[in-house]
Design a protein around this motif. Sequence first.
Motif, PDB file in Angstrom:
ATOM      1  N   UNK A  63       0.825  -1.199   0.000  1.00  0.00           N
ATOM      2  CA  UNK A  63       0.000   0.000   0.000  1.00  0.00           C
ATOM      3  C   UNK A  63       0.864   1.255   0.000  1.00  0.00           C
ATOM      4  N   UNK A  64       1.901   1.256   0.813  1.00  0.00           N
ATOM      5  CA  UNK A  64       2.772   2.429   0.909  1.00  0.00           C
ATOM      6  C   UNK A  64       3.422   2.751  -0.433  1.00  0.00           C
ATOM      7  N   UNK A  65       3.881   1.745  -1.153  1.00  0.00           N
ATOM      8  CA  UNK A  65       4.495   1.974  -2.462  1.00  0.00           C
ATOM      9  C   UNK A  65       3.512   2.614  -3.433  1.00  0.00           C
ATOM     10  N   UNK A  66       2.297   2.074  -3.465  1.00  0.00           N
ATOM     11  CA  UNK A  66       1.285   2.577  -4.396  1.00  0.00           C
ATOM     12  C   UNK A  66       0.841   3.981  -3.981  1.00  0.00           C
ATOM     13  N   UNK A  67       0.554   4.180  -2.703  1.00  0.00           N
ATOM     14  CA  UNK A  67       0.106   5.486  -2.224  1.00  0.00           C
ATOM     15  C   UNK A  67       1.182   6.545  -2.455  1.00  0.00           C
ATOM     16  N   UNK A  68       2.415   6.202  -2.172  1.00  0.00           N
ATOM     17  CA  UNK A  68       3.522   7.152  -2.374  1.00  0.00           C
ATOM     18  C   UNK A  68       3.652   7.545  -3.843  1.00  0.00           C
ATOM     19  N   UNK A  69       3.476   6.599  -4.726  1.00  0.00           N
ATOM     20  CA  UNK A  69       3.611   6.892  -6.156  1.00  0.00           C
ATOM     21  C   UNK A  69       2.498   7.806  -6.658  1.00  0.00           C
ATOM     22  N   UNK A  70       1.389   7.892  -5.913  1.00  0.00           N
ATOM     23  CA  UNK A  70       0.272   8.761  -6.272  1.00  0.00           C
ATOM     24  C   UNK A  70       0.220  10.044  -5.429  1.00  0.00           C
ATOM     25  N   UNK A  71       1.204  10.223  -4.553  1.00  0.00           N
ATOM     26  CA  UNK A  71       1.243  11.375  -3.648  1.00  0.00           C
ATOM     27  C   UNK A  71       0.023  11.439  -2.737  1.00  0.00           C
ATOM     28  N   UNK A  72      -0.432  10.279  -2.285  1.00  0.00           N
ATOM     29  CA  UNK A  72      -1.513  10.225  -1.296  1.00  0.00           C
ATOM     30  C   UNK A  72      -0.926  10.704   0.030  1.00  0.00           C
ATOM     31  N   UNK A  73      -1.629  11.622   0.680  1.00  0.00           N
ATOM     32  CA  UNK A  73      -1.101  12.198   1.917  1.00  0.00           C
ATOM     33  C   UNK A  73      -1.530  11.400   3.143  1.00  0.00           C
ATOM     34  N   UNK A  74      -0.811  11.622   4.229  1.00  0.00           N
ATOM     35  CA  UNK A  74      -1.181  10.986   5.490  1.00  0.00           C
ATOM     36  C   UNK A  74      -2.549  11.468   5.955  1.00  0.00           C
ATOM     37  N   UNK A  75      -2.871  12.730   5.672  1.00  0.00           N
ATOM     38  CA  UNK A  75      -4.185  13.235   6.083  1.00  0.00           C
ATOM     39  C   UNK A  75      -5.298  12.508   5.344  1.00  0.00           C
ATOM     40  N   UNK A  76      -5.080  12.129   4.085  1.00  0.00           N
ATOM     41  CA  UNK A  76      -6.071  11.354   3.342  1.00  0.00           C
ATOM     42  C   UNK A  76      -6.286   9.991   4.005  1.00  0.00           C
ATOM     43  N   UNK A  77      -5.208   9.363   4.409  1.00  0.00           N
ATOM     44  CA  UNK A  77      -5.279   8.047   5.038  1.00  0.00           C
ATOM     45  C   UNK A  77      -5.935   8.146   6.416  1.00  0.00           C
ATOM     46  N   UNK A  78      -5.536   9.142   7.192  1.00  0.00           N
ATOM     47  CA  UNK A  78      -6.132   9.329   8.512  1.00  0.00           C
ATOM     48  C   UNK A  78      -7.615   9.647   8.413  1.00  0.00           C
ATOM     49  N   UNK A  79      -7.996  10.423   7.403  1.00  0.00           N
ATOM     50  CA  UNK A  79      -9.403  10.706   7.197  1.00  0.00           C
ATOM     51  C   UNK A  79     -10.173   9.410   6.940  1.00  0.00           C
ATOM     52  N   UNK A  80      -9.625   8.542   6.102  1.00  0.00           N
ATOM     53  CA  UNK A  80     -10.298   7.276   5.804  1.00  0.00           C
ATOM     54  C   UNK A  80     -10.504   6.462   7.081  1.00  0.00           C
ATOM     55  N   UNK A  81      -9.494   6.436   7.934  1.00  0.00           N
ATOM     56  CA  UNK A  81      -9.596   5.717   9.194  1.00  0.00           C
ATOM     57  C   UNK A  81     -10.672   6.357  10.088  1.00  0.00           C
ATOM     58  N   UNK A  82     -10.686   7.673  10.137  1.00  0.00           N
ATOM     59  CA  UNK A  82     -11.619   8.380  11.030  1.00  0.00           C
ATOM     60  C   UNK A  82     -13.070   8.233  10.610  1.00  0.00           C
TER      61      UNK A  82
END
Length: 85
Positions: A63-82
């Motif tokens: 997941x980290x490799x794919x997300x990093x290659x798309x410039x997905x931010x930590x805030x996007x991931x934290x939002x999904x969790x929240x």
Amino acid sequence: MDLIGKSEELSPKQTLADKLGEIIFLKRIEIGITQEGLAKKANVKPSVVHRIEGGSDISINEFEKVAHSLDITQSDILWAISTLS
């Protein structure tokens, strides 16, 4: 792309894997890249991208490799969790 602004499009009954997969899918579509193109950019197999977008269990590393290659931010991931219910 404001992924947080897309919250109304995401079902509240989704699992974390589903939501993370949808974030990857939305970002990939926004930039106009195929699953195969994303896989190449992220240095993973196309089946990994397919599994992520489908909400399957995947490794953090994948997941980290794919997300990093798309410039997905930590805030996007934290939002999904929240937003999990």
